[in-house]
Scaffold this motif. Structure first.
Motif, PDB file in Angstrom:
ATOM      1  N   UNK A 106       0.872  -1.177   0.000  1.00  0.00           N
ATOM      2  CA  UNK A 106       0.000   0.000   0.000  1.00  0.00           C
ATOM      3  C   UNK A 106       0.908   1.225   0.000  1.00  0.00           C
ATOM      4  N   UNK A 107       1.054   1.906  -1.141  1.00  0.00           N
ATOM      5  CA  UNK A 107       1.962   3.051  -1.213  1.00  0.00           C
ATOM      6  C   UNK A 107       1.429   4.240  -0.436  1.00  0.00           C
ATOM      7  N   UNK A 133     -11.071 -19.237   9.098  1.00  0.00           N
ATOM      8  CA  UNK A 133     -10.285 -18.007   8.987  1.00  0.00           C
ATOM      9  C   UNK A 133      -9.015 -18.254   8.185  1.00  0.00           C
ATOM     10  N   UNK A 134      -8.476 -17.195   7.597  1.00  0.00           N
ATOM     11  CA  UNK A 134      -7.178 -17.264   6.938  1.00  0.00           C
ATOM     12  C   UNK A 134      -6.450 -15.936   7.159  1.00  0.00           C
ATOM     13  N   UNK A 135      -5.140 -15.948   6.927  1.00  0.00           N
ATOM     14  CA  UNK A 135      -4.316 -14.789   7.270  1.00  0.00           C
ATOM     15  C   UNK A 135      -3.728 -14.130   6.027  1.00  0.00           C
ATOM     16  N   UNK A 136      -3.539 -12.842   6.107  1.00  0.00           N
ATOM     17  CA  UNK A 136      -2.828 -12.085   5.079  1.00  0.00           C
ATOM     18  C   UNK A 136      -2.188 -10.876   5.752  1.00  0.00           C
ATOM     19  N   UNK A 137      -1.565 -10.016   4.954  1.00  0.00           N
ATOM     20  CA  UNK A 137      -0.911  -8.841   5.529  1.00  0.00           C
ATOM     21  C   UNK A 137      -0.867  -7.724   4.503  1.00  0.00           C
ATOM     22  N   UNK A 138      -0.694  -6.505   4.995  1.00  0.00           N
ATOM     23  CA  UNK A 138      -0.464  -5.369   4.111  1.00  0.00           C
ATOM     24  C   UNK A 138       0.788  -4.639   4.584  1.00  0.00           C
ATOM     25  N   UNK A 139       1.497  -4.069   3.634  1.00  0.00           N
ATOM     26  CA  UNK A 139       2.717  -3.327   3.940  1.00  0.00           C
ATOM     27  C   UNK A 139       2.572  -1.903   3.422  1.00  0.00           C
ATOM     28  N   UNK A 140       2.538  -0.967   4.348  1.00  0.00           N
ATOM     29  CA  UNK A 140       2.450   0.441   3.989  1.00  0.00           C
ATOM     30  C   UNK A 140       3.861   0.957   3.739  1.00  0.00           C
ATOM     31  N   UNK A 171       6.521   4.140   2.054  1.00  0.00           N
ATOM     32  CA  UNK A 171       6.568   5.602   1.980  1.00  0.00           C
ATOM     33  C   UNK A 171       6.542   6.119   0.555  1.00  0.00           C
ATOM     34  N   UNK A 172       6.815   5.244  -0.410  1.00  0.00           N
ATOM     35  CA  UNK A 172       6.781   5.690  -1.798  1.00  0.00           C
ATOM     36  C   UNK A 172       5.382   6.181  -2.148  1.00  0.00           C
ATOM     37  N   UNK A 173       5.256   7.323  -2.782  1.00  0.00           N
ATOM     38  CA  UNK A 173       3.926   7.807  -3.162  1.00  0.00           C
ATOM     39  C   UNK A 173       3.332   6.947  -4.262  1.00  0.00           C
ATOM     40  N   UNK A 174       2.023   6.984  -4.363  1.00  0.00           N
ATOM     41  CA  UNK A 174       1.397   6.215  -5.434  1.00  0.00           C
ATOM     42  C   UNK A 174       1.814   6.804  -6.776  1.00  0.00           C
ATOM     43  N   UNK A 175       1.942   5.950  -7.773  1.00  0.00           N
ATOM     44  CA  UNK A 175       2.406   6.414  -9.074  1.00  0.00           C
ATOM     45  C   UNK A 175       1.626   5.733 -10.190  1.00  0.00           C
TER      46      UNK A 175
END
Length: 256
Positions: A49-50, A226-233, A235-239
């Motif tokens: 997630x940028x 249930x199942x697991x996932x993840x998101x990574x934020x 710092x790069x701006x969206x492009x």
């Protein structure tokens, strides 16, 4: 306007019901691989997630995640909504036509017609998304009374999203109504706070439905897993995915 991220949760429903677990039976896909999402198409997806910021570095808009569940090997949810009803009517018409030309002494043919006409599942009182009607197999044909592994399972239903990403207020999930009839007019989405870079896990609560026999009738019974996932934020701006640069006008080639 917030950038939209699509995440598909593809579930092997048959094996998940046998094992009563989504471990090794859920496969995740998103549309952010070009920005670095890892584990696309596997059980271990980390969605990138940028960050989004103005020129001065302050936060601009949030990002939005959208989840869509699907059943592996089932009739695609994108077929017309009246597909099952049409198939049921077609099968009934074929059965009536067969009866009209039937030799009453041929018990085997009578049995075949009865099998097609009576293979129906009852809608649970607690369900809003499962329709009554004949049970179809993965090819859209009626499932016979002796069919055991060819059922067209209903689309998995997301019932909740929890975990560190939610409790730490990185994302704010909610169920929304929309005109989209493919998923019964409901879908799950979440806004993400992009001002706090890092990797955050979350848990997807999913309800599957198992065809069982109860009191001499077929019933779709819910099974919650249930199942697991993840998101990574980051710092790069969206492009722009076409140009690789920031947001703005797309380059227009000169026309001579």
């Amino acid at each position: 306007m917030a950038q939209q991220h699509g995440i598909i949760v593809l579930i092997d429903v048959e094996n998940a019901l046998k094992e009563r677990s989504l471990d090794k039976n859920a496969y995740w896909f998103d549309n952010m691989k070009f920005l670095g999402s890892t584990g696309v198409g596997t059980r271990k997806l980390t969605t990138i997630v940028p960050g989004t910021s103005f020129v001065d570095g302050s936060q601009a808009t949030e990002q939005v995640l959208n989840w869509l569940p699907a059943a592996l090997g089932a009739v695609p949810p994108t077929v017309p909504r009246n597909y099952q009803a049409e198939r049921s009517q077609t099968i009934d018409r074929a059965a009536l036509s067969g009866i009209a030309h039937l030799d009453s002494s041929d018990d085997s043919e009578v049995g075949k017609i009865q099998e097609k006409v009576t293979m129906r599942a009852r809608r649970p009182q607690t369900s809003r998304s499962l329709t009554t009607g004949k049970v179809l197999d993965a090819t859209g044909q009626v499932a016979g009374a002796n069919a055991t592994e060819t059922y067209n399972y209903p689309t998995p239903v997301i019932t909740d999203i929890t975990g560190p990403a939610v409790t730490e207020k990185i994302m704010y999930p909610a169920q929304y109504g929309s005109p989209d009839m493919i998923y019964d007019g409901w879908y799950w989405a979440a806004t993400v706070d992009t001002s706090r870079p890092g990797t955050y896990a979350y848990t997807m609560h999913i309800q599957l439905h198992e065809l069982i026999e109860r009191n001499d009738e077929l019933v779709w019974e819910s099974v919650d897993l249930t199942c697991e996932s993840a998101l990574e934020v980051i710092t790069d701006p969206k492009r722009n995915a076409f140009t690789g640069s920031g947001l703005g006008m797309l380059p227009i080639p000169a026309v001579f």
